[in-house]
Write an enzyme that holds these catalytic residues in place. Structure first.
Site, PDB file in Angstrom:
ATOM      1  N   CYS A  91      19.685  -7.059  -6.126  1.00 23.07           N
ATOM      2  CA  CYS A  91      19.805  -5.748  -5.458  1.00 23.07           C
ATOM      3  C   CYS A  91      20.989  -5.684  -4.503  1.00 23.07           C
ATOM      4  O   CYS A  91      21.398  -4.603  -4.089  1.00 23.07           O
ATOM      5  CB  CYS A  91      18.515  -5.407  -4.730  1.00 23.07           C
ATOM      6  SG  CYS A  91      17.098  -5.453  -5.821  1.00 23.07           S
ATOM      7  N   HIS A 105      19.367  -0.208   0.809  1.00 22.75           N
ATOM      8  CA  HIS A 105      18.865  -0.422  -0.542  1.00 22.75           C
ATOM      9  C   HIS A 105      17.519   0.293  -0.674  1.00 22.75           C
ATOM     10  O   HIS A 105      16.661   0.182   0.198  1.00 22.75           O
ATOM     11  CB  HIS A 105      18.706  -1.923  -0.777  1.00 22.75           C
ATOM     12  CG  HIS A 105      17.990  -2.258  -2.039  1.00 22.75           C
ATOM     13  ND1 HIS A 105      18.335  -1.722  -3.255  1.00 22.75           N
ATOM     14  CD2 HIS A 105      16.933  -3.077  -2.274  1.00 22.75           C
ATOM     15  CE1 HIS A 105      17.537  -2.201  -4.175  1.00 22.75           C
ATOM     16  NE2 HIS A 105      16.658  -3.021  -3.613  1.00 22.75           N
ATOM     17  N   ASN A 141      13.363   1.789  -7.477  1.00 21.15           N
ATOM     18  CA  ASN A 141      14.324   0.738  -7.138  1.00 21.15           C
ATOM     19  C   ASN A 141      15.185   0.457  -8.365  1.00 21.15           C
ATOM     20  O   ASN A 141      14.675   0.026  -9.392  1.00 21.15           O
ATOM     21  CB  ASN A 141      13.533  -0.511  -6.716  1.00 21.15           C
ATOM     22  CG  ASN A 141      14.418  -1.681  -6.332  1.00 21.15           C
ATOM     23  OD1 ASN A 141      15.625  -1.661  -6.543  1.00 21.15           O
ATOM     24  ND2 ASN A 141      13.805  -2.709  -5.769  1.00 21.15           N
TER      25      ASN A 141
HETATM   26  N1  ACO Z   1      -1.634   0.542  -7.879  1.00 18.01           N
HETATM   27  C1  ACO Z   1      -2.810   0.303  -7.267  1.00 18.01           C
HETATM   28  N2  ACO Z   1      -3.087  -0.847  -6.653  1.00 18.01           N
HETATM   29  C2  ACO Z   1      -2.119  -1.790  -6.642  1.00 18.01           C
HETATM   30  C3  ACO Z   1      -0.881  -1.603  -7.261  1.00 18.01           C
HETATM   31  C4  ACO Z   1      -0.655  -0.378  -7.913  1.00 18.01           C
HETATM   32  N3  ACO Z   1       0.495  -0.104  -8.528  1.00 18.01           N
HETATM   33  N4  ACO Z   1      -0.132  -2.711  -7.083  1.00 18.01           N
HETATM   34  C5  ACO Z   1      -0.882  -3.566  -6.390  1.00 18.01           C
HETATM   35  N5  ACO Z   1      -2.084  -3.021  -6.129  1.00 18.01           N
HETATM   36  C6  ACO Z   1      -3.199  -3.597  -5.415  1.00 18.01           C
HETATM   37  C7  ACO Z   1      -3.137  -5.103  -5.379  1.00 18.01           C
HETATM   38  O1  ACO Z   1      -3.669  -5.634  -6.572  1.00 18.01           O
HETATM   39  C8  ACO Z   1      -3.997  -5.397  -4.175  1.00 18.01           C
HETATM   40  O2  ACO Z   1      -5.338  -5.329  -4.575  1.00 18.01           O
HETATM   41  P1  ACO Z   1      -6.396  -6.419  -4.049  1.00 18.01           P
HETATM   42  O3  ACO Z   1      -6.382  -6.288  -2.567  1.00 18.01           O
HETATM   43  O4  ACO Z   1      -7.663  -5.984  -4.713  1.00 18.01           O
HETATM   44  O5  ACO Z   1      -5.864  -7.737  -4.514  1.00 18.01           O
HETATM   45  C9  ACO Z   1      -3.745  -4.216  -3.248  1.00 18.01           C
HETATM   46  O6  ACO Z   1      -3.150  -3.185  -4.059  1.00 18.01           O
HETATM   47  C10 ACO Z   1      -2.797  -4.514  -2.112  1.00 18.01           C
HETATM   48  O7  ACO Z   1      -1.717  -5.203  -2.616  1.00 18.01           O
HETATM   49  P2  ACO Z   1      -0.611  -5.716  -1.669  1.00 18.01           P
HETATM   50  O8  ACO Z   1       0.313  -6.604  -2.426  1.00 18.01           O
HETATM   51  O9  ACO Z   1      -1.209  -6.188  -0.383  1.00 18.01           O
HETATM   52  O10 ACO Z   1       0.131  -4.344  -1.348  1.00 18.01           O
HETATM   53  P3  ACO Z   1       1.327  -4.130  -0.342  1.00 18.01           P
HETATM   54  O11 ACO Z   1       0.900  -3.248   0.735  1.00 18.01           O
HETATM   55  O12 ACO Z   1       1.995  -5.404   0.021  1.00 18.01           O
HETATM   56  O13 ACO Z   1       2.325  -3.312  -1.257  1.00 18.01           O
HETATM   57  C11 ACO Z   1       4.292  -3.638  -2.569  1.00 18.01           C
HETATM   58  C12 ACO Z   1       2.800  -3.874  -2.445  1.00 18.01           C
HETATM   59  C13 ACO Z   1       4.542  -2.158  -2.670  1.00 18.01           C
HETATM   60  C14 ACO Z   1       4.804  -4.328  -3.829  1.00 18.01           C
HETATM   61  C15 ACO Z   1       4.996  -4.211  -1.331  1.00 18.01           C
HETATM   62  O14 ACO Z   1       4.600  -5.533  -1.078  1.00 18.01           O
HETATM   63  C16 ACO Z   1       6.484  -4.180  -1.461  1.00 18.01           C
HETATM   64  O15 ACO Z   1       7.083  -3.142  -1.526  1.00 18.01           O
HETATM   65  N6  ACO Z   1       7.157  -5.315  -1.433  1.00 18.01           N
HETATM   66  C17 ACO Z   1       8.565  -5.367  -1.604  1.00 18.01           C
HETATM   67  C18 ACO Z   1       8.826  -5.599  -3.017  1.00 18.01           C
HETATM   68  C19 ACO Z   1      10.109  -5.005  -3.488  1.00 18.01           C
HETATM   69  O16 ACO Z   1      10.580  -4.012  -3.026  1.00 18.01           O
HETATM   70  N7  ACO Z   1      10.672  -5.663  -4.471  1.00 18.01           N
HETATM   71  C20 ACO Z   1      11.804  -5.173  -5.097  1.00 18.01           C
HETATM   72  C21 ACO Z   1      12.852  -6.143  -5.307  1.00 18.01           C
HETATM   73  S1  ACO Z   1      13.468  -6.817  -3.825  1.00 18.01           S
HETATM   74  C22 ACO Z   1      14.106  -5.603  -3.076  1.00 18.01           C
HETATM   75  O17 ACO Z   1      14.592  -4.744  -3.727  1.00 18.01           O
HETATM   76  C23 ACO Z   1      14.044  -5.601  -1.610  1.00 18.01           C
END
Ligand code: ACO
Length: 329
Positions: A116, A256, A286
């Site tokens: 990214c 980003h 993204n």
């Molecule tokens: N729909 C519904 N529920 C979901 C989904 C979905 N699409 N995805 C995950 N869940 C569930 C999980 O399974 C989890 O359930 P559980 O508690 O029963 O196990 C629950 O939601 C919470 O999951 P978390 O991982 O705690 O959710 P979080 O609040 O951390 O959000 C997310 C997840 C959006 C991926 C976040 O961590 C994030 O944005 N991280 C950054 C990742 C990113 O941007 N990566 C891109 C590449 S790097 C970059 O560009 C910076």
């Protein structure tokens, strides 16, 4: 003594595939909801390329737009750089395919892989080549087909990403110096928090790697989130310092577009109000190396920034990699 060669931004362009995939569409594919996606990420929809549409196709169409806004002919380009983690093929480089589409035989080309942060790494590279006097006019593209490396059964990742491309033309200039600073960083210790395990020399493609879905993105979302915020804030501060400008001089911040909550947390850390931060993640998702350049292009085309304004772009991505750049439009 020779005068320092300045770098002028000649123009920018973008291209997004036509097909729109909404959160409602995703509800039919995995166990998710529009509400979950919107509140956790800020994303409402993203663009998805066709089966036969390649990253170099997107790069080509974005490059044509950049050429149009730059008012130069393609023959003036003497170096092509493509930042991507979704190349058309392992090799030749996507830049080779783009070169062929542009009809620019013999111009040197290569791809850059910094996930990214790819476009920021690209700005630093293009700037260095121009300032060294080696090349005069560089076409720099950030292009991704992330839909093609997504596991469409994994709700943790498939809701986050989209496809698209952005391009910038930069040239040597005696009057202008539009790239005020670039700052880059990386930490390979975290490579397995966001990666594609299969297909390379570590796990060459086999029936097993395909069955285990090792050719699609794997991500520890929470850990990525935790690392992204401080590193983006650090990069923004460093690039600002290197530019000799102050926070209040910056007209627009372009972070980003990975997650709305990351963007807000970075803005808070830097003490920047959200009205000075560009956001288009709701309609793009993204798109990795293409986010900062397509956002910049939109900011220019919609008049959000005008000629002479200062913009700071900041990115973070797989690797981990991070970087920032202060540019004058
Ligand atoms: N729909 C519904 N529920 C979901 C989904 C979905 N699409 N995805 C995950 N869940 C569930 C999980 O399974 C989890 O359930 P559980 O508690 O029963 O196990 C629950 O939601 C919470 O999951 P978390 O991982 O705690 O959710 P979080 O609040 O951390 O959000 C997310 C997840 C959006 C991926 C976040 O961590 C994030 O944005 N991280 C950054 C990742 C990113 O941007 N990566 C891109 C590449 S790097 C970059 O560009 C910076």
């Amino acid at each position: 003594m020779n005068k320092k060669i300045g770098v002028k931004i000649l123009g920018t362009g973008s291209y997004f595939p036509k097909k729109v995939l909404t959160n409602t569409d995703l509800e039919k594919m995995v166990d998710t909801s529009d509400e979950w996606i919107r509140t956790r990420t800020g994303i409402k929809e993203r663009r998805i390329s066709e089966k036969n549409e390649t990253t170099s196709d997107l790069a080509y169409l974005a490059s044509l737009e950049a050429l149009k806004s730059s008012n130069i002919s393609p023959e003036q380009i003497d170096l092509i750089l493509v930042a991507t983690i979704t190349p058309d093929m392992f090799f030749p480089s996507t830049a080779c395919f783009l070169q062929k589409k542009l009809g620019l035989n013999f111009v040197p080309v290569f791809d850059l892989s910094a996930a990214c942060s790819g476009f920021i790494y690209g700005i630093a590279t293009a700037r260095a080549f121009i300032e060294s006097g080696l090349y005069k006019t560089v076409l720099l593209v950030g292009a991704e087909s992330l839909s093609k490396i997504t596991d469409w059964t994994d709700r943790n990742t498939c809701v986050l990403f989209g496809d698209g491309a952005g391009a910038m033309l930069l040239s040597a200039s005696e009057e202008n110096d539009n790239i005020l600073s670039t700052y880059l960083g990386a930490d390979g210790a975290y490579s397995e928090l966001l990666f594609i395990p299969g297909g390379g020399s570590a796990n060459p493609a086999t029936v097993e790697t395909v069955n285990q879905k090792l050719h699609t993105m794997k991500m520890q979302g929470k850990d990525v989130f935790k690392a992204a915020v401080p590193k983006m804030a650090l990069a923004a501060r460093k690039a600002l310092e290197l530019s000799g400008k102050k926070l209040e001089n910056i007209n627009l911040f372009i972070p980003h577009q990975a997650n709305m909550r990351i963007i807000e947390a970075v803005a808070k850390k830097l003490d920047i109000s959200m009205d000075r931060v560009f956001v288009n993640i709701h309609k793009t998702g993204n798109i990795s190396s293409a986010t900062t350049i397509t956002a910049l292009d939109e900011a220019i085309k919609t008049g959000r920034v005008k000629s002479g304004d200062l913009v700071e772009m900041v990115a973070f991505g797989g690797g981990f990699t991070w970087g920032a750049s202060v540019v004058r439009i």
